[in-house]
Design an enzyme around this catalytic site. Structure first.
Site, PDB file in Angstrom:
ATOM      1  N   GLY A  31     138.672 162.816  26.181  1.00 39.75           N
ATOM      2  CA  GLY A  31     138.585 161.358  26.170  1.00 39.75           C
ATOM      3  C   GLY A  31     138.563 160.745  27.551  1.00 39.75           C
ATOM      4  N   HIS A  37     130.641 162.900  30.555  1.00 34.85           N
ATOM      5  CA  HIS A  37     130.741 163.254  29.130  1.00 34.85           C
ATOM      6  C   HIS A  37     129.482 162.807  28.391  1.00 34.85           C
ATOM      7  CE1 HIS A  37     135.152 162.578  30.180  1.00 34.85           C
ATOM      8  NE2 HIS A  37     135.146 163.834  29.756  1.00 34.85           N
ATOM      9  N   GLN A 148     129.417 171.715  34.163  1.00 41.46           N
ATOM     10  CA  GLN A 148     129.608 172.627  35.304  1.00 41.46           C
ATOM     11  C   GLN A 148     130.770 172.173  36.185  1.00 41.46           C
ATOM     12  OE1 GLN A 148     126.240 173.175  38.134  1.00 41.46           O
ATOM     13  NE2 GLN A 148     127.940 173.306  39.587  1.00 41.46           N
ATOM     14  N   GLN A 153     136.103 177.153  33.677  1.00 37.84           N
ATOM     15  CA  GLN A 153     136.241 176.960  32.228  1.00 37.84           C
ATOM     16  C   GLN A 153     134.959 177.420  31.516  1.00 37.84           C
ATOM     17  OE1 GLN A 153     138.142 173.438  30.295  1.00 37.84           O
ATOM     18  NE2 GLN A 153     136.036 172.761  30.031  1.00 37.84           N
TER      19      GLN A 153
HETATM   20  P1  AMP Z   1     137.340 166.748  29.820  1.00 37.00           P
HETATM   21  O1  AMP Z   1     137.376 165.519  28.961  1.00 37.00           O
HETATM   22  O2  AMP Z   1     137.685 166.507  31.246  1.00 37.00           O
HETATM   23  O3  AMP Z   1     138.052 167.923  29.199  1.00 37.00           O
HETATM   24  O4  AMP Z   1     135.816 167.181  29.873  1.00 37.00           O
HETATM   25  C1  AMP Z   1     135.065 167.377  28.693  1.00 37.00           C
HETATM   26  C2  AMP Z   1     133.748 167.992  29.097  1.00 37.00           C
HETATM   27  O5  AMP Z   1     133.058 167.119  29.972  1.00 37.00           O
HETATM   28  C3  AMP Z   1     133.932 169.340  29.840  1.00 37.00           C
HETATM   29  O6  AMP Z   1     132.931 170.236  29.418  1.00 37.00           O
HETATM   30  C4  AMP Z   1     133.741 168.916  31.269  1.00 37.00           C
HETATM   31  O7  AMP Z   1     133.286 169.967  32.091  1.00 37.00           O
HETATM   32  C5  AMP Z   1     132.687 167.832  31.132  1.00 37.00           C
HETATM   33  N1  AMP Z   1     132.681 166.969  32.313  1.00 37.00           N
HETATM   34  C6  AMP Z   1     133.756 166.391  32.913  1.00 37.00           C
HETATM   35  N2  AMP Z   1     133.363 165.724  34.015  1.00 37.00           N
HETATM   36  C7  AMP Z   1     132.020 165.901  34.122  1.00 37.00           C
HETATM   37  C8  AMP Z   1     131.034 165.467  35.062  1.00 37.00           C
HETATM   38  N3  AMP Z   1     131.343 164.722  36.121  1.00 37.00           N
HETATM   39  N4  AMP Z   1     129.754 165.846  34.842  1.00 37.00           N
HETATM   40  C9  AMP Z   1     129.422 166.617  33.773  1.00 37.00           C
HETATM   41  N5  AMP Z   1     130.298 167.038  32.854  1.00 37.00           N
HETATM   42  C10 AMP Z   1     131.584 166.692  33.030  1.00 37.00           C
END
Ligand code: AMP
Length: 285
Positions: A31, A37, A148, A153
């Protein structure tokens, strides 16, 4: 857009789509959604017929209770953003829907989790693998989309899906950045304007290291220089800076032209832990 809070209701709904041969795309998140996202949502909409996003701040992957407490939560705004992006369904479970009893299962990823995030956040990837396994069992997507931005992860989840035989294709999408290069992150919301400027040095250091490696500087020297650069920035506390092999995230040896190199860093700014990385293709000999 449909909002699901119960796994059984989501499972049954998706089964109807599966019976109509619709491909299902899945974007798991915690979130506080931003354009990073949403780029994953857009990719899923492009490549699959039905896109499901999950929003769940997973306690099992936080090794620092304070970080879990301070993690931003804004479900109404998230739902509005997903709706506007054209996402078909969102899964927003309560913690006891996902963890009806305290989990005992632990994951271990050998050398892949002995470095960087795995080293500095013990138990983190076990928690990530647990929640992603649970969510993949519920959603059973054809494709799952990850950023990425969290490179280690991504490597862990590729291994998880391979080792456990999940019938899901992992898609990794590039990091979305602000115009000045700062990687978008939900945690940036906790930074002051000055903190945000400080955080930008992470990207500067990554770029300088990439240029140094391409210019023939030995990776070990380039990573030490980058760490020294970050250590000199006021109010920035680097945790690590590594230049590694892009697939295994292990030490670089005998790098050849065309090889993938990962340059990864983590640092604290105003008490907020930030990570970023670049993946480059080695242009040398
Ligand atoms: P999180 O909500 O931080 O767990 O992220 C959910 C997904 O969004 C994960 O696969 C992250 O790697 C991806 N994500 C987070 N920040 C970015 C970003 N700046 N660019 C691309 N994907 C992202």
């Amino acid at each position: 857009m449909l909002v699901f809070r119960k796994k059984e209701a989501l499972r049954q709904h998706l089964q109807e789509h599966r019976l109509q041969n619709t491909t299902i795309g899945f974007v798991p998140t915690m979130g506080a959604l931003h354009q990073g996202h949403l780029s994953l949502i857009r990719k899923s909409l492009e490549l699959t017929g039905y896109t499901v996003c999950s929003i769940f701040v997973n306690p099992a992957q936080f090794n620092n209770p304070e970080d879990l407490k301070k993690y931003p939560r804004m479900p109404e705004q998230d739902i509005a953003l997903l709706e506007a992006a054209g996402c078909h369904a969102v899964f927003l479970p309560e913690a006891d829907e996902i963890y009806p009893t305290p989990p005992l299962v632990q994951f271990s990823f050998g050398p892949l989790e002995k470095v960087m995030e795995g080293y500095y956040r013990p138990g983190h990837f076990s928690g990530v693998a647990l929640i992603v396994s649970k969510l993949l069992h519920i959603v059973q997507p054809h494709m799952a989309f990850f950023g990425q931005k969290d490179l280690q992860q991504c490597r862990i989840l590729e291994q998880l899906v391979k080792d456990l035989g999940f019938n899901t294709e992992i898609q990794i999408e590039p990091t979305v950045r602000e115009a000045d290069g700062l990687a978008l992150s939900s945690r940036n919301l906790r930074l002051s304007r000055e903190g945000r400027q400080t955080a930008l040095h992470l990207y500067v250091a990554l770029q300088q290291a990439a240029e140094a490696v391409q210019a023939g500087i030995v990776p070990d020297v380039a990573q030490k220089n980058a760490l020294a650069y970050l250590q000199n920035i006021p109010n920035l506390e680097p945790e690590y800076f590594y230049i590694t092999e892009g697939g295994t995230l292990q030490e670089l040896r005998n790098v050849q032209k065309g090889d993938q190199i990962a340059i990864c860093t983590a640092a604290y700014v105003e008490g907020v832990r930030l990570i970023d990385n670049l993946l480059i293709s080695y242009q040398g000999n």
